[in-house]
Design a protein around this motif. Sequence first.
Motif, PDB file in Angstrom:
ATOM      1  N   SER A  21       0.847  -1.183   0.000  1.00  0.00           N
ATOM      2  CA  SER A  21       0.000   0.000   0.000  1.00  0.00           C
ATOM      3  C   SER A  21       0.884   1.236   0.000  1.00  0.00           C
ATOM      4  O   SER A  21       2.050   1.194   0.393  1.00  0.00           O
ATOM      5  CB  SER A  21      -0.931   0.012   1.217  1.00  0.00           C
ATOM      6  N   VAL A  22       0.318   2.339  -0.454  1.00  0.00           N
ATOM      7  CA  VAL A  22       1.014   3.614  -0.523  1.00  0.00           C
ATOM      8  C   VAL A  22       0.193   4.641   0.237  1.00  0.00           C
ATOM      9  O   VAL A  22      -1.021   4.750   0.025  1.00  0.00           O
ATOM     10  CB  VAL A  22       1.208   4.071  -1.985  1.00  0.00           C
ATOM     11  N   SER A  23       0.842   5.360   1.146  1.00  0.00           N
ATOM     12  CA  SER A  23       0.184   6.472   1.837  1.00  0.00           C
ATOM     13  C   SER A  23       0.637   7.766   1.182  1.00  0.00           C
ATOM     14  O   SER A  23       1.840   7.984   1.001  1.00  0.00           O
ATOM     15  CB  SER A  23       0.553   6.488   3.329  1.00  0.00           C
ATOM     16  N   VAL A  24      -0.317   8.582   0.816  1.00  0.00           N
ATOM     17  CA  VAL A  24       0.010   9.825   0.114  1.00  0.00           C
ATOM     18  C   VAL A  24      -0.808  10.972   0.705  1.00  0.00           C
ATOM     19  O   VAL A  24      -1.996  10.819   1.001  1.00  0.00           O
ATOM     20  CB  VAL A  24      -0.237   9.679  -1.406  1.00  0.00           C
ATOM     21  N   THR A  82      -4.858   6.296   1.406  1.00  0.00           N
ATOM     22  CA  THR A  82      -4.179   5.003   1.298  1.00  0.00           C
ATOM     23  C   THR A  82      -4.518   4.403  -0.055  1.00  0.00           C
ATOM     24  O   THR A  82      -5.694   4.254  -0.407  1.00  0.00           O
ATOM     25  CB  THR A  82      -4.614   4.052   2.421  1.00  0.00           C
ATOM     26  N   VAL A  83      -3.486   4.055  -0.806  1.00  0.00           N
ATOM     27  CA  VAL A  83      -3.650   3.591  -2.183  1.00  0.00           C
ATOM     28  C   VAL A  83      -3.131   2.162  -2.287  1.00  0.00           C
ATOM     29  O   VAL A  83      -1.996   1.868  -1.896  1.00  0.00           O
ATOM     30  CB  VAL A  83      -2.873   4.492  -3.158  1.00  0.00           C
ATOM     31  N   THR A  84      -3.938   1.250  -2.818  1.00  0.00           N
ATOM     32  CA  THR A  84      -3.489  -0.116  -3.112  1.00  0.00           C
ATOM     33  C   THR A  84      -3.727  -0.384  -4.588  1.00  0.00           C
ATOM     34  O   THR A  84      -4.675   0.125  -5.185  1.00  0.00           O
ATOM     35  CB  THR A  84      -4.241  -1.160  -2.270  1.00  0.00           C
ATOM     36  N   GLY A  85      -2.848  -1.178  -5.161  1.00  0.00           N
ATOM     37  CA  GLY A  85      -2.989  -1.521  -6.578  1.00  0.00           C
ATOM     38  C   GLY A  85      -2.042  -0.781  -7.483  1.00  0.00           C
ATOM     39  O   GLY A  85      -1.947  -1.098  -8.675  1.00  0.00           O
ATOM     40  N   LEU A  86      -1.308   0.189  -6.953  1.00  0.00           N
ATOM     41  CA  LEU A  86      -0.295   0.904  -7.720  1.00  0.00           C
ATOM     42  C   LEU A  86       0.954   1.067  -6.864  1.00  0.00           C
ATOM     43  O   LEU A  86       0.857   1.228  -5.645  1.00  0.00           O
ATOM     44  CB  LEU A  86      -0.790   2.297  -8.150  1.00  0.00           C
ATOM     45  N   SER A  87       2.113   1.056  -7.489  1.00  0.00           N
ATOM     46  CA  SER A  87       3.356   1.262  -6.756  1.00  0.00           C
ATOM     47  C   SER A  87       3.524   2.737  -6.414  1.00  0.00           C
ATOM     48  O   SER A  87       2.895   3.622  -7.029  1.00  0.00           O
ATOM     49  CB  SER A  87       4.545   0.802  -7.599  1.00  0.00           C
ATOM     50  N   ALA A 121      -6.522   1.767  -9.330  1.00  0.00           N
ATOM     51  CA  ALA A 121      -6.144   1.681  -7.922  1.00  0.00           C
ATOM     52  C   ALA A 121      -7.370   1.766  -7.020  1.00  0.00           C
ATOM     53  O   ALA A 121      -8.418   2.300  -7.416  1.00  0.00           O
ATOM     54  CB  ALA A 121      -5.169   2.797  -7.567  1.00  0.00           C
ATOM     55  N   ASP A 122      -7.224   1.254  -5.818  1.00  0.00           N
ATOM     56  CA  ASP A 122      -8.234   1.430  -4.777  1.00  0.00           C
ATOM     57  C   ASP A 122      -7.721   2.538  -3.858  1.00  0.00           C
ATOM     58  O   ASP A 122      -6.628   2.432  -3.304  1.00  0.00           O
ATOM     59  CB  ASP A 122      -8.422   0.131  -3.995  1.00  0.00           C
ATOM     60  N   VAL A 123      -8.494   3.601  -3.705  1.00  0.00           N
ATOM     61  CA  VAL A 123      -8.064   4.762  -2.930  1.00  0.00           C
ATOM     62  C   VAL A 123      -9.019   4.957  -1.764  1.00  0.00           C
ATOM     63  O   VAL A 123     -10.239   5.032  -1.953  1.00  0.00           O
ATOM     64  CB  VAL A 123      -8.027   6.032  -3.803  1.00  0.00           C
ATOM     65  N   ARG A 124      -8.460   5.038  -0.564  1.00  0.00           N
ATOM     66  CA  ARG A 124      -9.285   5.185   0.639  1.00  0.00           C
ATOM     67  C   ARG A 124      -8.794   6.380   1.459  1.00  0.00           C
ATOM     68  O   ARG A 124      -7.636   6.418   1.876  1.00  0.00           O
ATOM     69  CB  ARG A 124      -9.203   3.914   1.483  1.00  0.00           C
ATOM     70  N   PRO A 125      -9.660   7.373   1.694  1.00  0.00           N
ATOM     71  CA  PRO A 125      -9.267   8.497   2.552  1.00  0.00           C
ATOM     72  C   PRO A 125      -9.194   8.050   4.002  1.00  0.00           C
ATOM     73  O   PRO A 125     -10.070   7.341   4.489  1.00  0.00           O
ATOM     74  CB  PRO A 125     -10.383   9.522   2.338  1.00  0.00           C
ATOM     75  N   VAL A 126      -8.138   8.448   4.693  1.00  0.00           N
ATOM     76  CA  VAL A 126      -7.966   8.037   6.088  1.00  0.00           C
ATOM     77  C   VAL A 126      -7.810   9.221   7.030  1.00  0.00           C
ATOM     78  O   VAL A 126      -7.519   9.040   8.215  1.00  0.00           O
ATOM     79  CB  VAL A 126      -6.745   7.095   6.233  1.00  0.00           C
ATOM     80  N   GLY A 127      -8.037  10.421   6.535  1.00  0.00           N
ATOM     81  CA  GLY A 127      -7.960  11.589   7.415  1.00  0.00           C
ATOM     82  C   GLY A 127      -7.349  12.775   6.716  1.00  0.00           C
ATOM     83  O   GLY A 127      -6.982  12.722   5.536  1.00  0.00           O
ATOM     84  N   GLY A 128      -7.238  13.847   7.449  1.00  0.00           N
ATOM     85  CA  GLY A 128      -6.659  15.051   6.878  1.00  0.00           C
ATOM     86  C   GLY A 128      -6.345  16.072   7.956  1.00  0.00           C
ATOM     87  O   GLY A 128      -6.829  15.976   9.083  1.00  0.00           O
ATOM     88  N   ASP A 129      -5.493  17.023   7.607  1.00  0.00           N
ATOM     89  CA  ASP A 129      -5.151  18.103   8.516  1.00  0.00           C
ATOM     90  C   ASP A 129      -4.761  19.317   7.685  1.00  0.00           C
ATOM     91  O   ASP A 129      -5.048  19.379   6.479  1.00  0.00           O
ATOM     92  CB  ASP A 129      -4.019  17.699   9.472  1.00  0.00           C
ATOM     93  N   GLY A 130      -4.088  20.264   8.297  1.00  0.00           N
ATOM     94  CA  GLY A 130      -3.690  21.462   7.583  1.00  0.00           C
ATOM     95  C   GLY A 130      -2.695  21.220   6.472  1.00  0.00           C
ATOM     96  O   GLY A 130      -2.496  22.091   5.614  1.00  0.00           O
ATOM     97  N   GLN A 131      -2.067  20.040   6.479  1.00  0.00           N
ATOM     98  CA  GLN A 131      -1.091  19.720   5.448  1.00  0.00           C
ATOM     99  C   GLN A 131      -1.724  19.025   4.239  1.00  0.00           C
ATOM    100  O   GLN A 131      -1.038  18.740   3.272  1.00  0.00           O
ATOM    101  CB  GLN A 131      -0.013  18.809   6.036  1.00  0.00           C
TER     102      GLN A 131
END
Length: 313
Positions: free
Chosen positions: A222-225, A257-262, A242-252
């Motif tokens: 998985s890739v965290s971006v 979280t991305v699975t299925g792509l490098s 790819a499968d893309v799942r939002p896991v949160g956010g902040d001021g940045q």
Amino acid sequence: MIEVNELTKRYGGTTAVKDLSFTVRPGLVTGFLGPNGAGKSTTLRLILGLNEPSGGSVTVDGRPFRDRPRGLRHVGALLDAGDVHGGRTAAAHLAALARGNRIPRSRVDEVLAEVGLTGAARRRIGGFSLGMKQRLGIAGTLLGDPPVLLFDEPLNGLDPEGVKWVRGLFRRLAVEGRTVFVSSHLMTEMESTADELVVIGRGELIAAESLADFAARGTRSSVSVRTRQGAELTDLLTAEGADVRPVGGDGQGELLTVTGLSSERVAELAFRHRIMLGELTTGRSSLEEAFMELTADSIEYGARTAREPGANR
């Protein structure tokens, strides 16, 4: 060494173990994993000759275990720490095992000291805690100084200090060149302790390989971006499969979280479409996640997911 060859065990119309083949080698800690009802306990009993196989064979150092007199000199086994006479003292229990296997009485005091039960040697087992019974059971496995040791859920009831001690004990036994086979449902402990794994489901072999190879075969990278252009990047990556799942956010920015792509492909796509990335990291799922993925079709007793609040009943 333990060699299991096309081992099968049937109880009436139920097949508990089916054509099971694997080898447990000396000098390593081998974990034995499987969902509830997978056939682990049956397999251990077949190794020890407590049950007769319906087909196939199993040998310990080249011979069926039941053919060996004075078995504790060859194999030490802990199957059920509670299966002891509660009216006996710890020392008397071990002394009886020693007599039956022609083991010197001096070994009783030695193994009690090794497991930390010297002070409880004259106490009746019926008053022991579960953790103390586990330590006594481990003392029994060590009594004959055997080259092969089997443990079924040896960490039940142990406190953190006891868990750390057992982990070190298994490692020491393996370093001494012994065969150490540990059945457990605690993935974190297997991740910390085992060199190799044997994994079964519904009585059949799923894997027999190193812990690292099992994790690599059963997990998805998985890739965290993190980006301030979360929606735009999500659409772009989803279009690439790819499968893309939002896991949160902040001021940045938003964390996805991305699975299925490098990670290289994610970075390339973001650069090409002028999407600024604040973070890009690659991770792998845990042994527990790999186990759940590879045994998903072998779970006999599974709980249904709880309903969301307000869901239709």
